[in-house]
Design an enzyme around this catalytic site. Structure first.
Site, short mmCIF file in Angstrom:
data_model
loop_
_atom_site.label_atom_id
_atom_site.label_comp_id
_atom_site.label_asym_id
_atom_site.label_seq_id
_atom_site.Cartn_x
_atom_site.Cartn_y
_atom_site.Cartn_z
CG HIS A 69 -1.88 -1.16 1.23
ND1 HIS A 69 -2.66 -1.57 0.17
CD2 HIS A 69 -2.08 -2.09 2.22
CE1 HIS A 69 -3.31 -2.67 0.51
NE2 HIS A 69 -2.98 -3.00 1.74
CG ASP A 78 -5.35 -6.24 0.07
OD1 ASP A 78 -5.46 -7.11 0.95
OD2 ASP A 78 -5.17 -5.04 0.34
#
Ligand SMILES: [Zn+2]
Length: 459
Positions: A273, A324
């Site tokens: 991220h 994810d």
């Protein structure tokens, strides 16, 4: 041994067209040329072969809840990452090893169908439902490796060191399946993981710290100091603004800055991220040669924010993609959303290539592949050469827009205007795993998945 004749195949220097490729019994490329070899009988494939996509960030169990956290509950203050996380914990507490394997097998099967040929599993669901470790410490990890084998995808299993309930907070009851109390406990888990992957040619492992909030600062420093030199290291960082505020309060620094100041960050690091960076953090990551792993569909779904890609690329920053939480499984969608987030905020087009002349699609495929491979511990930057495994996703050359395009427009047409229905198939280690959009063992995988989902009753 297999022999393929593709309409074209993408190499580092561009399209090879036509492309004649042979593999040995292990799936390694033994011959690649635009000329056929002797009397070899080639399988004719009316398609364009791209290197298989690398999915650098996955939590397989979260596939069980993809798409069901989209309803605002009456009385809820706000739906955000933290309320989503509560729902995620509930799922995490219900899943047995058999159920995890069934869910992961279905998920990985769908990943291969969309063109991913390797996945990095950021794995923290380690222990039994009561928090007691299984007799085999890596039981759940072993199920993920088994799922990957059944689905035909390669896996890098990255067990997470997860120790705390938040910055300076003891682990909470609902996190009991994740916890390694000490570095020693984590090393035992890592050793068990190493044993699980050792017999498999399709599996390897990495080193992971769940996040700065999940491990005590001194233990992060010690654990990172103990990592074998060549292992890929994965860590969630700077995903949420609240996490940054908490880090500043507890550590006295923003998360990335703290990590840069306290660990020898290098090309083995994969910062997942890294959504919220200030200038000096972006510079620090780029200078260190660490990679970031961007998960645009999940980051969008969770309302994380938009990664400052344009600035990061100006600094020479490197990035890969991951799915994810698996609200999206199409690598083309991840790349498009990443690009469009930048276009929408900068009001410019072709943001991937603002620093280098050239084709956005060529750049995005290459960048996500090379950093994605690094996330799996694979330093190879060439694609499709003799001695390398034939891992490819093949797009249908008869699809109307692709069929109407000149060779130089094929790749951007695939990236910017195609979806998974244009995917003809996926080859891993020289064999079709998905052909004509059908996975070879999908029926059995689907029925086990439906049984598992029915019994955990979360959707
Ligand atoms: Zn994650």
């Amino acid at each position: 041994m297999n022999h393929y004749h593709f309409k074209a195949l993408l190499q580092n220097e561009g399209w090879l067209s036509p492309a004649f490729v042979s593999t040995d019994t292990s799936g390694l490329i033994t011959y690649i040329s635009n000329q056929p070899k002797g009397n070899v009988r080639y399988e004719q494939v009316d398609g364009y072969a791209l290197p298989g996509f690398q999915n650098a960030h996955s939590h397989a169990f979260q596939y069980a809840m993809a798409g069901i956290a989209e309803t605002h509950q009456t009385g809820a203050v706000a739906d955000d990452f933290w309320s989503w996380r509560e729902a995620m914990y509930k799922v995490a507490l219900t899943i047995s090893p058999d159920q995890l394997e069934a869910i992961a097998t279905m998920l990985y099967c769908e990943m291969v169908k969309h063109g991913y040929t390797q996945v990095a599993e950021f794995h923290y669901l380690h222990h039994g439902k009561d928090g007691v470790p299984y007799a085999n410490l890596a039981e759940m990890g072993e199920r993920l490796v088994s799922a990957a084998q059944t689905a035909g995808i390669k896996i890098t299993l990255v067990p997470m060191f997860y120790q705390k309930g938040g910055f300076g907070i003891a682990p909470q009851s609902h996190q009991r399946r994740f916890i390694s109390s000490t570095i020693d406990d984590y090393h035992k888990l890592l050793e068990a993981t190493k044993k699980v992957v050792a017999p498999h040619s399709h599996a390897n492992y990495g080193f992971g710290i769940h996040s700065l909030r999940a491990v005590a600062p001194q233990d992060i420093i010690s654990a990172l100091g103990s990592v074998d030199r060549d292992l890929p290291i994965h860590i969630h960082i700077s995903e949420q603004l609240k996490e940054i505020g908490d880090a500043v309060s507890y550590l006295g620094k923003r998360p990335v800055q703290w990590l840069l100041d306290n660990a020898d960050i290098n090309h083995n690091y994969h910062l997942v991220h890294a959504t919220h960076l200030d200038n000096s953090e972006g510079q620090g990551i780029a200078r260190s040669s660490a990679h970031v792993v961007l998960c645009p569909t999940t980051e969008g779904n969770l309302g994380d924010g938009i990664f400052p890609l344009v600035e990061f690329q100006k600094l020479g920053g490197k990035w890969s993609i991951g799915t994810d939480s698996h609200v999206g499984l199409n690598p083309l969608e991840e790349l498009r959303l990443l690009d469009y987030g930048q276009r929408l905020t900068t009001h410019h087009r072709n943001t991937f290539t603002n620093q280098t002349e050239g084709d956005s699609a060529v750049y995005a495929i290459k960048q996500s592949l090379i950093s994605g491979r690094a996330a799996m511990g694979n330093k190879e930057s060439s694609y499709f050469k003799v001695g390398e495994p034939l891992d490819a996703v093949v797009y249908d050359a008869s699809s109307p827009l692709i069929a109407a395009s000149t060779l130089e427009n094929v790749l951007p047409t695939i990236l910017y205007s195609s979806d998974s229905t244009h995917c003809k198939g996926t080859i891993v280690d020289g064999d079709w795993i998905v052909k004509d959009n059908q996975h070879k063992t999908k029926e059995q995988i689907t029925s086990s998945f439906l049984r598992a989902l029915n019994s955990i009753a979360v959707r």
